[in-house]
Design a protein around this motif. Structure first.
Motif, short mmCIF file in Angstrom:
data_model
loop_
_atom_site.label_atom_id
_atom_site.label_comp_id
_atom_site.label_asym_id
_atom_site.label_seq_id
_atom_site.Cartn_x
_atom_site.Cartn_y
_atom_site.Cartn_z
N THR A 66 38.28 47.51 41.15
CA THR A 66 39.88 46.88 41.03
C THR A 66 40.13 45.30 41.79
O THR A 66 39.84 45.72 43.06
N GLY A 67 41.31 44.75 41.60
CA GLY A 67 41.42 43.80 42.39
C GLY A 67 42.94 43.57 42.32
O GLY A 67 43.67 43.82 41.27
N THR A 68 43.53 42.46 42.98
CA THR A 68 45.28 42.43 42.87
C THR A 68 44.86 41.46 41.86
O THR A 68 45.60 41.19 41.19
N ASP A 69 43.63 40.27 41.63
CA ASP A 69 44.17 38.95 40.66
C ASP A 69 42.68 39.12 40.23
O ASP A 69 41.04 39.99 40.57
N VAL A 128 40.63 46.02 45.34
CA VAL A 128 40.49 44.58 46.09
C VAL A 128 41.55 43.58 46.58
O VAL A 128 41.96 43.75 46.33
N VAL A 129 41.52 44.00 48.11
CA VAL A 129 42.80 42.69 48.63
C VAL A 129 42.32 41.85 48.64
O VAL A 129 41.30 41.67 49.96
N PRO A 130 42.28 40.05 48.58
CA PRO A 130 41.23 39.59 49.33
C PRO A 130 42.95 39.00 50.51
O PRO A 130 43.57 38.88 50.50
N VAL A 131 41.63 38.42 51.22
CA VAL A 131 42.46 38.78 53.16
C VAL A 131 42.95 36.74 52.66
O VAL A 131 42.86 35.19 53.09
#
Length: 225
Positions: free
Chosen positions: A8-11, A138-141
């Motif tokens: 999963t991710g932050t968005d 998952v966190v995008p840079v």
């Protein structure tokens, strides 16, 4: 569900798909004797299911890859309402159980982020907690990533998710300095108490299986499993 991993991710633009394909490519290259299943429980619009079918020789039908498929690229409850349909989570659950029995390892890519609605009552986080799915975030840079990571980990704890780690992902070309400045691993780990499993570089050709397997091999698998 030790043989299952939820990505999963932050968005919605965090990079869940590239992380899922990188892990899948790694598993198929380095564990060829281990059967792999991939699931996108709910999909709105064309996208991930088609990519998985193109990249991997999966022993499963399109309906098993995506049990619930809606035409409009909107949040599932809204997309379902436009087609006069309901969100049948029992179907999703039964499909997941079938994949788990048939395969040694099953990757499940969630829609959106942990806070994304699945129905008018449930979010991705609610389902991950209730179904006891081991999860990676998952966190995008990019600017704001630290706050997003902290907020999503708090939500994961609130819904009792088995959060195994965080994977940083470059959604655009990044230097090492930019990665350290925008998503400093020590600071994120200090605030969240969740280990950083690695950072995926920006992949312009995300359908290159060899390249995907290589970046997947750089993740901290000892912590993950």
């Amino acid at each position: 569900m030790s043989n299952t991993l939820l990505i999963t991710g932050t968005d919605t633009e965090a990079g869940k798909t590239v992380v899922t394909t990188a892990i899948a490519a790694y598993r198929q290259k380095y564990y060829p004797q281990s059967s792999l299943g991939i699931m996108k429980p709910i999909q709105s619009g064309v996208g991930d299911r088609e990519l998985y079918q193109h990249l991997f020789a999966l022993d499963q039908s399109p309906e098993e890859t995506t049990p619930l498929y809606f035409q409009a690229p909107l949040a599932p409850p809204i997309a379902a309402a436009k087609e006069n349909r309901t969100i049948d989570l029992a179907l999703v659950w039964q499909t997941l159980l079938k994949l788990q029995k048939r395969h040694d390892f099953v990757l499940v890519e969630s829609l959106g982020g942990l806070g994304s609605p699945i129905t008018y009552e449930l979010t991705v986080a609610d389902l991950a907690g209730e179904w006891r799915l081991p999860t990676v975030l998952v966190v995008p840079v990019r600017l704001g990533a630290i706050a997003q990571a902290v907020a999503n980990v708090a939500l994961a704890r609130q819904t009792k998710i088995d959060l195994r780690g965080i994977i940083l992902n470059c959604t655009q070309p990044c230097t090492e300095e930019e990665i350290t400045d925008l998503t400093p691993p020590d600071l994120i780990e200090s605030f969240t108490h969740i280990p950083i499993l690695g950072c995926l570089p920006y992949l312009e050709a995300s359908t290159n299986l060899e390249q995907l397997a290589q970046v997947g091999s750089n993740l901290d698998w000892e912590i993950l499993f």
